[in-house]
Structure formats: structure tokens, C-alpha cells
Design a protein around this motif. Structure first.
Motif, PDB file in Angstrom:
ATOM      1  N   GLY A   5      26.660 -84.612  40.364  1.00  0.00           N
ATOM      2  CA  GLY A   5      26.359 -84.252  41.572  1.00  0.00           C
ATOM      3  C   GLY A   5      27.432 -84.257  42.511  1.00  0.00           C
ATOM      4  N   VAL A   6      28.448 -83.491  42.034  1.00  0.00           N
ATOM      5  CA  VAL A   6      29.668 -83.189  42.789  1.00  0.00           C
ATOM      6  C   VAL A   6      29.365 -82.138  43.917  1.00  0.00           C
ATOM      7  CG1 VAL A   6      31.113 -84.062  41.057  1.00  0.00           C
ATOM      8  CG2 VAL A   6      30.785 -81.693  41.428  1.00  0.00           C
ATOM      9  N   LEU A  60      40.840 -92.856  34.218  1.00  0.00           N
ATOM     10  CA  LEU A  60      40.618 -91.675  34.535  1.00  0.00           C
ATOM     11  C   LEU A  60      40.173 -91.447  36.240  1.00  0.00           C
ATOM     12  CD1 LEU A  60      38.573 -90.236  31.588  1.00  0.00           C
ATOM     13  CD2 LEU A  60      40.991 -89.569  32.174  1.00  0.00           C
ATOM     14  N   GLN A  61      40.461 -90.397  36.764  1.00  0.00           N
ATOM     15  CA  GLN A  61      39.914 -90.234  38.131  1.00  0.00           C
ATOM     16  C   GLN A  61      38.678 -89.126  38.311  1.00  0.00           C
ATOM     17  OE1 GLN A  61      43.909 -89.581  40.301  1.00  0.00           O
ATOM     18  NE2 GLN A  61      43.722 -91.600  40.822  1.00  0.00           N
ATOM     19  N   VAL A  62      38.024 -89.484  39.375  1.00  0.00           N
ATOM     20  CA  VAL A  62      36.774 -88.617  39.484  1.00  0.00           C
ATOM     21  C   VAL A  62      36.648 -88.610  40.942  1.00  0.00           C
ATOM     22  CG1 VAL A  62      35.587 -89.446  37.347  1.00  0.00           C
ATOM     23  CG2 VAL A  62      35.425 -90.568  39.393  1.00  0.00           C
ATOM     24  N   PRO A  63      35.765 -87.346  41.419  1.00  0.00           N
ATOM     25  CA  PRO A  63      35.397 -87.105  42.566  1.00  0.00           C
ATOM     26  C   PRO A  63      34.951 -88.499  43.398  1.00  0.00           C
ATOM     27  CG  PRO A  63      35.105 -85.249  41.585  1.00  0.00           C
ATOM     28  CD  PRO A  63      35.163 -86.314  40.511  1.00  0.00           C
ATOM     29  N   ALA A  64      35.361 -88.795  44.385  1.00  0.00           N
ATOM     30  CA  ALA A  64      34.811 -90.210  45.076  1.00  0.00           C
ATOM     31  C   ALA A  64      33.638 -89.977  45.596  1.00  0.00           C
ATOM     32  CB  ALA A  64      35.886 -90.507  45.934  1.00  0.00           C
ATOM     33  N   HIS A  65      33.258 -88.553  46.094  1.00  0.00           N
ATOM     34  CA  HIS A  65      31.764 -88.412  46.568  1.00  0.00           C
ATOM     35  C   HIS A  65      30.800 -87.948  45.687  1.00  0.00           C
ATOM     36  CE1 HIS A  65      34.455 -88.859  50.077  1.00  0.00           C
ATOM     37  NE2 HIS A  65      33.328 -89.359  50.664  1.00  0.00           N
ATOM     38  N   ALA A  66      30.981 -88.089  44.266  1.00  0.00           N
ATOM     39  CA  ALA A  66      29.979 -87.731  43.272  1.00  0.00           C
ATOM     40  C   ALA A  66      28.776 -88.699  43.369  1.00  0.00           C
ATOM     41  CB  ALA A  66      30.685 -87.840  41.770  1.00  0.00           C
ATOM     42  N   GLU A  67      27.798 -87.906  43.099  1.00  0.00           N
ATOM     43  CA  GLU A  67      26.373 -89.016  43.231  1.00  0.00           C
ATOM     44  C   GLU A  67      26.407 -90.096  42.097  1.00  0.00           C
ATOM     45  OE1 GLU A  67      23.854 -88.670  45.516  1.00  0.00           O
ATOM     46  OE2 GLU A  67      25.318 -87.426  46.459  1.00  0.00           O
ATOM     47  N   MET A  68      26.877 -89.660  40.864  1.00  0.00           N
ATOM     48  CA  MET A  68      27.118 -90.594  39.650  1.00  0.00           C
ATOM     49  C   MET A  68      28.172 -90.176  38.636  1.00  0.00           C
ATOM     50  SD  MET A  68      23.785 -89.964  37.531  1.00  0.00           S
ATOM     51  CE  MET A  68      22.591 -89.765  38.855  1.00  0.00           C
ATOM     52  N   VAL A  69      28.777 -91.473  38.133  1.00  0.00           N
ATOM     53  CA  VAL A  69      29.867 -91.004  37.157  1.00  0.00           C
ATOM     54  C   VAL A  69      29.315 -91.908  35.850  1.00  0.00           C
ATOM     55  CG1 VAL A  69      32.149 -91.469  36.486  1.00  0.00           C
ATOM     56  CG2 VAL A  69      31.417 -90.929  38.836  1.00  0.00           C
ATOM     57  N   LEU A  70      29.504 -91.426  34.747  1.00  0.00           N
ATOM     58  CA  LEU A  70      29.332 -91.868  33.472  1.00  0.00           C
ATOM     59  C   LEU A  70      30.559 -92.036  32.903  1.00  0.00           C
ATOM     60  CD1 LEU A  70      26.541 -89.663  32.003  1.00  0.00           C
ATOM     61  CD2 LEU A  70      26.176 -91.566  33.477  1.00  0.00           C
TER      62      LEU A  70
END
Length: 502
Positions: free
Chosen positions: A216-217, A257-267
Motif C-alpha cells: 500500500g505505498v 532495512l528502510q521502507v516508505p514511511a507512509h506505506a499502509e503496512m510492512v511485513l
């Protein structure tokens, strides 16, 4: 308002390109059947508010038209994508400027890189809720089963983030994940992808490979992940170049690791080299079921973070048209300047949607010497990693519109002698999902020279093409209204008028 999926959904709704579905629907086959009918007709994005077996709303077909992809990238017309490609071409393979204007252009591109540098969010929305260990239950997600012969439910539009164990450079890719248990999934990917290189390196070092999957990015980030970037550049930087501003990233809770901060969820999880499970069969972009893979890498997820009231974004593959085909058409425009820089004689190129996005390419060249069409085809296959799996390359002259199938077929039939103009490259590394090859992962490539032939390519005189008399054409232009035909629309005719069926 931050760049995220929610802003894009609001934009689609404001432009009449989103339909909300209040009725309860089943993620097992039903949602895919509904979405497929809308995709085939260029219909709107769909937001299913009540998905059976899950409390999460589901969005599909968000990128179902090239127009909506342009909106996601802050543009209105597909032609603007090529301007973005020119900027990326300067960065993909920079060359010393020869003129002041070239120096200015390069300077502007480098300044864009400076603005595109990602930043770190200390309180990211994607971590408003944190679940760990036994709290992680992937079965609560509205994962789709798309086709009746599919082995299981799949996650299809998550950005998988891994990192090179040696140099620390991240890779972002989009892969199909199949649910295996409450907290495990298998991944289906090709051997040339960045994540597979990372897994091989991790295995050589005796380490587990850390994995994060952002779901959900912002669709712009998805497009950046699908762009062919050099292995030593980050997709996060390219996403910032697309957006004109740096991407907001968040540090994962349990993996480095880094991920988009405004994603809906992260696994968040890990792959232990050598730990595998059966994956598939599953419907694939080829338009058939992909084979069962007994050796698919297994991901064990131990943390799930998400926004409050998260939205699940998904898609599915299959016979065109699908969302990935629309993405390929848009990226075709972005690729063009990059490809021209790699192969200067190419004027334009096109990857038809019906050719599964990359299985066939049509190139136009400014032909200047014999054998140039073959050289262009060979250069194309090696220009970008994605093109190594292209089966067919058709080369035409620069006066041919590569996006007009009637013009291309005319060239094939009027300018090609198969005995002279077709060449085959046997036993090349190949898409393992393409079952048409005799040996899995190994197949042939075909080049077709559909250009005008010049000596010594032929000893026969080449005929002059039929063209109208310029003076008469101008006369008719001037008198068009006098003929009483000014009200007629002279756009290209519907192909069905000539016996073509869609």
C-alpha cells in the motif's frame, strides 16, 4: 498532504476514476473476476469496502490505465514521461558535456538528485500499530486467489526490500508471494533480479537475508521500483527523482532495512538460504498457469506494522490487459531516452502490450549503413537487464510509427525476405516462466530486419514507396472546406471497419 496511497485514492475519486463497492465480496476468485472486467474496458479503480474474511478494505485497478499512471507520477500526458526519461538517461550513463547547454542540462539533473535524497521519519505512519511474533497472522489480510487452478492466496503488489550483504546497497522489487502458513510465504522471482543476487551472497556468507515487504505505498514508488536502475543506485533515489522531492523512509523495527514511511503496512522477516517450500501453480503474466516450483525460497515473517485502519492495495497478472501491462506501456516512454543513450541509432521503440510487456520489441532506426538493423537488435538485447528476456526484435525505418501495428505488419510483409532478414540466436538465458521453450530457462531469440535494404544487403533495385503528389496534397488541404468535408473527423479509423476484431 504527504505523497501516499490515500492521496492518490482521493485524486482518483475527485476525477471520477474510483468506484466504492459497499457489498461484501470474496477475495477467492470473485474480486479478480470483477476487476478483470473493468480492466478490459478501461474502467475505474475499485475500492472494496467489505472483503470477506478480513477487516481491511481493498483497492485494485488503481493503475489500470496509462492516464492514471501519469497522474500517479504528477503528469497529465504520456508524452511527459519521455522528458523524465531524458533526465534519467543523463544519470544512468553520464557523459562529459561538450557544450554549455549540455553542462547546464547535466547540472540540473544533478541538482534533481540532490533534491531527491530520501529523508528519515522518526514517527512513521506505517508503524502506528506494531505486531510481533505470534501476533502476526497473514491470513487476516485480504489476499487474493485469482484463478481456479491457483495453489493458494497471493500477495502481488508489495515492494520487497533487501540489502546487498557486502556493500549495503538496497534493492526494491515487486514479486509474487504465496501464503504458506500463518507467518510464512514463498516468493517467486527471476534469477536476474537484485534480491536473488542478495540471497546468493547471503548464502555464501552463511547469513540469513533480511526482508521487508511494504504494502500500500504511493503508486509512484511502485513505478520507481519497476524502472531499470543501475545496480549501484537505489530505487528510493529514483522515486525521489520521479516525485521531484525526497522520499520519506522509516527504519524497520526488527530488520536493518528502510521502507516508505507512509506505506499502509510492512511485513518484516528473513530468508534462510536453502529453506524452501512448494510454490504454485499460479496464473502468470504469460497468460497460462506457471509451474509448481518445489524449491521456492521461504520467508518467515516475525513482525507486521501498519497504519491505523490500513488499506490493502493489490493487483494480479494474466493475459493482457492487466495493470502490469499499463505500467509497461508507461515505462516504455521512460525507457526510450535511456535506450537511445545506450544505442544511439534508435529513433523510437515500442513494447506492445499484447507481447506481454517485453516479449517483443519494435525498434525504428535512422539507417545509414548495411547491417545496422542487426547491430541495433543485438545492442537492444544487452542494453538493459529487462531486455535480455525479449524473444523478438523487429527493426523498421525511422519513418514507420512503431506504435501502429498496421504499419509494422506492412513492413514485415513488404520489406522482409525471411531467408535473408531473419536471424536466430540459440540457447540464451531465458524467462523461466516461459514454458514455450524446450529447456526451462534457456531459449532462442529472433531478430527481423524490416528496414529498407541497401547494397550489399541486396543486389535488386529497391522500389520507391507510393506517396501522394505534394502539390496536389496541399491543394486538397486548401479546398477541404470547399468540398463540404470540414465537419468530418480525420482521425485514424476504427480497425474494426477493416475487418479487425477486438
Amino acid at each position: 498532504m504527504p505523497r501516499d496511497l490515500r492521496r492518490f485514492i482521493a485524486l482518483l475519486e475527485s476525477r471520477g476514476q474510483l468506484r466504492r463497492i459497499p457489498a461484501e465480496v470474496d477475495p477467492d476468485l470473485e474480486i479478480a473476476e470483477i476487476a478483470d472486467r473493468l480492466l478490459a474496458s478501461g474502467g475505474p479503480a475499485l475500492l472494496f469496502e467489505r472483503v470477506k474474511g478480513s477487516r481491511l478494505p481493498l483497492v485494485i485497478n488503481a493503475l489500470g490505465t496509462v492516464e492514471r499512471i501519469c497522474w500517479a507520477m504528477g503528469m497529465e500526458q504520456p508524452q511527459e514521461l519521455e522528458s523524465l526519461g531524458k533526465k534519467l538517461a543523463l544519470l544512468y550513463q553520464p557523459r562529459p558535456p561538450k557544450t554549455f547547454s549540455q553542462a547546464v542540462e547535466l547540472g540540473q539533473a544533478l541538482f534533481s538528485v540532490f533534491k531527491a535524497k530520501p529523508s528519515r521519519d522518526l514517527l512513521p505512519p506505517c508503524q502506528q500499530v506494531v505486531l510481533r511474533g505470534e501476533e502476526v497472522d497473514l491470513g487476516q489480510l485480504p489476499l487474493l486467489r485469482v484463478y481456479p487452478g491457483d495453489a493458494g492466496r497471493v500477495l502481488t503488489l508489495g515492494l520487497m526490500v533487501t540489502k546487498d550483504p557486502e556493500n549495503g546497497i538496497p534493492n526494491v522489487g515487486v514479486y509474487r508471494l504465496q501464503l504458506q502458513s500463518r507467518n510464512t510465504m514463498t516468493v517467486q522471482w527471476l534469477s536476474v533480479r537484485g534480491a536473488t543476487r542478495h540471497l546468493r551472497k547471503a548464502a555464501a556468507l552463511g547469513r540469513k537475508l533480511e526482508v521487508a515487504v511494504a504494502v500500500g505505498v504511493d503508486p509512484l514508488v511502485i513505478m520507481a521500483a519497476a524502472t531499470p536502475v543501475p545496480v549501484d543506485l537505489s530505487e528510493w533515489l529514483f522515486a525521489g527523482l520521479y516525485a521531484g522531492e525526497g522520499l520519506h523512509l522509516a527504519q524497520c523495527k526488527t530488520v536493518d532495512l528502510q521502507v516508505p514511511a507512509h506505506a499502509e503496512m510492512v511485513l518484516e522477516g528473513t530468508i534462510t538460504p536453502g529453506e524452501v517450500a512448494p510454490d504454485g501453480p499460479a496464473g502468470d503474466h504469460i497468460g497460462y498457469y506457471g509451474p509448481r516450483n518445489e524449491q521456492a525460497p521461504l520467508i518467515r515473517f516475525h513482525c507486521l506494522t501498519h497504519r491505523r485502519d490500513p488499506i490493502y492495495l493489490t493487483t494480479f497478472s494474466g493475459k493482457p490487459p492487466k495493470e502490469n501491462d499499463m505500467m509497461a506501456l508507461a515505462l516504455n516512454r521512460v525507457y526510450t531516452p535511456i535506450l537511445r543513450q545506450q544505442v544511439p541509432e534508435i529513433v523510437d521503440f515500442f513494447l506492445p502490450m499484447e507481447a506481454l510487456g517485453y516479449k517483443a520489441a519494435i525498434l525504428s532506426i535512422d539507417k545509414a549503413y548495411p547491417g545496422q538493423a542487426r547491430r541495433a537488435a543485438l545492442a537492444f538485447w544487452s542494453a538493459l537487464p529487462q531486455f535480455s528476456y525479449t524473444k523478438f526484435v523487429i527493426v523498421v525505418d525511422k519513418d514507420i510509427n512503431v506504435r501502429d501495428p498496421r504499419a509494422v505488419v506492412w513492413c514485415l510483409c513488404s520489406r522482409v525476405d525471411p531467408q535473408r532478414d531473419v536471424f536466430i540466436l540459440p540457447d540464451n538465458p531465458f524467462d523461466s516462466l516461459d514454458f514455450a521453450t524446450e529447456k526451462r530457462g534457456l531459449g532462442g531469440k529472433m531478430g527481423i530486419d524490416a528496414t529498407t535494404k541497401i547494397p550489399p544487403e541486396t543486389d535488386s533495385p529497391w522500389r520507391d514507396p507510393l506517396t501522394p503528389d505534394p502539390a496536389v496534397a496541399e491543394l486538397v488541404n486548401r479546398r477541404w472546406a470547399e468540398y463540404g468535408l470540414a465537419d468530418l473527423n480525420l482521425q485514424p479509423a476504427d480497425p474494426r471497419l477493416f475487418g479487425y476484431e477486438f
